[in-house]
Design a protein around this motif. Structure first.
Motif, PDB file in Angstrom:
ATOM      1  N   SER A  83       0.328  -3.615   0.956  1.00 17.93           N
ATOM      2  CA  SER A  83       0.905  -4.908   0.587  1.00 17.93           C
ATOM      3  C   SER A  83       0.037  -5.559  -0.473  1.00 17.93           C
ATOM      4  O   SER A  83      -1.188  -5.625  -0.338  1.00 17.93           O
ATOM      5  CB  SER A  83       1.024  -5.817   1.809  1.00 17.93           C
ATOM      6  OG  SER A  83       1.868  -5.244   2.770  1.00 17.93           O
ATOM      7  N   TYR A 113       4.650 -11.353  -1.389  1.00 21.02           N
ATOM      8  CA  TYR A 113       4.085 -10.019  -1.165  1.00 21.02           C
ATOM      9  C   TYR A 113       5.131  -8.961  -1.504  1.00 21.02           C
ATOM     10  O   TYR A 113       6.337  -9.161  -1.332  1.00 21.02           O
ATOM     11  CB  TYR A 113       3.654  -9.859   0.294  1.00 21.02           C
ATOM     12  CG  TYR A 113       2.549 -10.805   0.713  1.00 21.02           C
ATOM     13  CD1 TYR A 113       1.219 -10.447   0.585  1.00 21.02           C
ATOM     14  CD2 TYR A 113       2.861 -12.069   1.232  1.00 21.02           C
ATOM     15  CE1 TYR A 113       0.208 -11.315   0.970  1.00 21.02           C
ATOM     16  CE2 TYR A 113       1.860 -12.947   1.614  1.00 21.02           C
ATOM     17  CZ  TYR A 113       0.532 -12.557   1.474  1.00 21.02           C
ATOM     18  OH  TYR A 113      -0.464 -13.414   1.841  1.00 21.02           O
ATOM     19  N   TYR A 114       4.634  -7.829  -1.984  1.00 21.41           N
ATOM     20  CA  TYR A 114       5.469  -6.663  -2.259  1.00 21.41           C
ATOM     21  C   TYR A 114       4.686  -5.408  -1.912  1.00 21.41           C
ATOM     22  O   TYR A 114       3.457  -5.433  -1.775  1.00 21.41           O
ATOM     23  CB  TYR A 114       5.937  -6.637  -3.722  1.00 21.41           C
ATOM     24  CG  TYR A 114       4.825  -6.454  -4.734  1.00 21.41           C
ATOM     25  CD1 TYR A 114       4.511  -5.201  -5.239  1.00 21.41           C
ATOM     26  CD2 TYR A 114       4.074  -7.549  -5.189  1.00 21.41           C
ATOM     27  CE1 TYR A 114       3.488  -5.032  -6.165  1.00 21.41           C
ATOM     28  CE2 TYR A 114       3.049  -7.389  -6.104  1.00 21.41           C
ATOM     29  CZ  TYR A 114       2.765  -6.126  -6.584  1.00 21.41           C
ATOM     30  OH  TYR A 114       1.745  -5.960  -7.492  1.00 21.41           O
ATOM     31  N   ARG A 125       9.543  -3.198  -6.043  1.00 26.58           N
ATOM     32  CA  ARG A 125      10.343  -3.855  -7.081  1.00 26.58           C
ATOM     33  C   ARG A 125      11.124  -2.850  -7.920  1.00 26.58           C
ATOM     34  O   ARG A 125      12.085  -3.239  -8.609  1.00 26.58           O
ATOM     35  CB  ARG A 125       9.414  -4.671  -7.988  1.00 26.58           C
ATOM     36  CG  ARG A 125       8.702  -5.817  -7.272  1.00 26.58           C
ATOM     37  CD  ARG A 125       7.730  -6.514  -8.193  1.00 26.58           C
ATOM     38  NE  ARG A 125       7.097  -7.673  -7.550  1.00 26.58           N
ATOM     39  CZ  ARG A 125       6.175  -8.422  -8.128  1.00 26.58           C
ATOM     40  NH1 ARG A 125       5.751  -8.134  -9.356  1.00 26.58           N
ATOM     41  NH2 ARG A 125       5.672  -9.451  -7.480  1.00 26.58           N
ATOM     42  N   ASP A 131      10.705  -9.760  -2.989  1.00 28.52           N
ATOM     43  CA  ASP A 131       9.398 -10.030  -2.391  1.00 28.52           C
ATOM     44  C   ASP A 131       9.557 -10.849  -1.126  1.00 28.52           C
ATOM     45  O   ASP A 131      10.489 -11.665  -0.989  1.00 28.52           O
ATOM     46  CB  ASP A 131       8.491 -10.751  -3.386  1.00 28.52           C
ATOM     47  CG  ASP A 131       8.224  -9.918  -4.623  1.00 28.52           C
ATOM     48  OD1 ASP A 131       8.525  -8.708  -4.581  1.00 28.52           O
ATOM     49  OD2 ASP A 131       7.741 -10.466  -5.635  1.00 28.52           O
TER      50      ASP A 131
END
Length: 495
Positions: A83, A113-114, A125, A131
């Protein structure tokens, strides 16, 4: 010496007749026999995630399809995703009374967060996953068109299994004799709920009959979707096409392009224990904590059986004898007396197998009304049938004329510079240090041609001090047993 990639040149014979190196064998202190992976029951103790190290109960792991909801694997390279935080600007909330923005177009930062892969730089993404506001947020899963159909099929077959089980229980009730106060009957799937209620003193209520759910059968059709017109003329970019491994990781969708790869929930790991099939004692029992790598019970063969290593072998020529040097190590805390003998003949081996079959038949329950021992076992107590050793000997060994002693293991002597007390050694003993001894043996190849592999074997009899039966309550002294293990050596090929 031990090889990592190549097969082991020193193999031991298990009680069932399989050949394995000592690193893949176990030793039962109650049966006093070597056990391989086929001679033990494998039982799952706990489920845990190897990334977040969270213990998950068995029932919850079954509902989650043995997957962790917090940790993910990269769909591109199968590494663990991490993350990463980023900051975005969002407008401030309007005032509660006036309903106008504070300061007009003021913005405030917010952390989002992604998921990203540190190996191949894949991110969530890339496939349009939004996200999340938390690091362990509810990441959306990839939806597939046949999800409803699969869930209906699963419910249908679960109903079928429950109905078959109920029919078997009803048939067992009609055929079973009069029950005693403490029944000990069980079916193949374990103790029924009715027996458990009667043992606990509760009322025995018959469960209502389960009806099968109706489901529409699948129908074949001749209508097939047509291929696009530019399938043969369109240029193919291999970097945008998924590999076979990436498609099989998504069996429900099987995406053809990389822009349809979604994160994979990390599969759960297990801690398992091993139980002897003959006496049902634990051989391997790990700690419950997933962080710990220790064992509560660890009966590896390398801790109880003398280890034989091939150190040196002379030139192998057809029709001429050669010398080999083997090292024997005592891993126990008691002295051992080693005797090297011939391998058993075919008649002697058949008698040993018949005796082992008689013992296994005598210990098995004599029908469905035997004892609760098989009822509470987590796995069926099916012993591996002993068989003849599938290894042909192409050489003979000149046996030593006497036995020799091996001292107990003492780790402090490895750092001791004092010379050991000299003793009168047999001629075949080359050197001795602490719990190790080197023995020189003469090998004679039998009708071997150039390129043939020379395999020799011998029976090693050793004294074993069993401390499993000794305790403070009964105050029994450790018992000494004379055990025998068959060892086969692959010493090389004829020049």
């Amino acid at each position: 010496m031990a090889n990592i990639v190549e097969p082991s040149c020193v193999n031991y014979v298990c009680s069932c007749g399989h050949l394995n190196p000592i690193t893949k064998l176990y030793f039962c202190r109650y049966c006093l026999k070597l056990r391989c992976g086929f001679c033990v029951c494998h039982e799952v103790d706990s489920h845990f995630c190897c990334n977040c190290l969270e213990n998950i109960p068995s029932g919850e792991a079954k509902l989650k399809r043995n997957q962790c909801n917090k940790c993910f694997d990269c769909p591109s390279c199968q590494h663990t995703l991490s993350s990463r935080a980023t900051t975005i600007q969002i407008p401030k909330r309007p005032e509660a009374e006036g309903g106008k923005n504070v300061g007009g177009g003021d913005l405030k930062p917010r952390k989002m967060y992604y998921l990203t892969c540190l190996a191949c730089r894949w991110t969530s993404r890339d496939v349009g996953i939004p996200d999340q506001a938390t690091a362990t947020g509810q990441w959306p899963e990839c939806e597939y068109s046949n999800a409803t159909r699969f869930s209906l099929l699963m419910e249908h077959y679960q109903t079928v299994v429950q109905q078959e089980k109920q029919e078997k229980q009803d048939l067992w009730r009609r055929k079973a004799p009069k029950q005693h106060k403490y029944p000990n009957l069980t079916d193949r799937t374990g103790l029924t709920a009715s027996i458990i209620r009667r043992q606990m003193g509760l009322s025995d209520k018959t469960a209502p009959k389960i009806k099968q759910s109706t489901i529409n059968p699948s129908l074949a059709t001749d209508v097939v979707q047509e291929l696009p017109d530019d399938i043969f003329s369109k240029e193919i970019i291999l970097s945008n096409i998924t590999t076979v491994k990436q498609r099989l990781n998504h069996p429900s969708v099987q995406p053809s392009t990389v822009n349809n790869l979604y994160p994979l929930n990390k599969n759960l790991s297990i801690k398992r224990s091993l139980r002897c099939r003959q006496c049902e004692h634990n051989i391997i029992k790990p700690e419950y904590n997933p962080v710990s790598v220790k064992y509560r019970i660890q009966l590896f063969a390398s801790y109880h059986v003398p280890e034989v290593r091939l150190m040196k072998c002379g030139p192998l020529n057809a029709g001429s004898s050669t010398q080999i040097l083997i090292k024997i190590i005592n891993p126990t805390l008691h002295e051992m007396t080693i005797t090297i003998m011939d391998l058993p003949t075919h008649e002697e081996e058949s008698l040993i197998i018949e005796e082992m079959k008689k013992k296994s038949d005598h210990r098995q329950p004599l029908g469905p009304m035997a004892s609760l021992n098989s009822a509470f076992s987590r796995q069926a107590s099916l012993n591996e049938e002993p068989k003849f050793v599938d290894q042909k000997v192409t050489g003979t060994i000149a046996l030593p004329d006497s036995s020799f002693m091996l001292q107990q293991r003492d780790d402090s002597t490895e750092y001791d510079d004092d010379h050991q007390v000299t003793r009168e050694e047999p001629k075949f003993v080359v050197w001795r240090r602490s719990n190790k001894v080197a023995v020189e043996l003469t090998v004679n190849p039998l009708d071997c041609k150039s390129g043939d592999e020379v395999v020799v074997g011998f029976s090693m009899q050793y004294t074993y001090v069993n401390t499993a039966t000794s305790g403070a309550v009964d105050k029994k002294e450790p018992q000494t047993h004379a055990l025998t293990s068959r060892v086969y050596l692959r010493i090389g090929k004829i020049k």
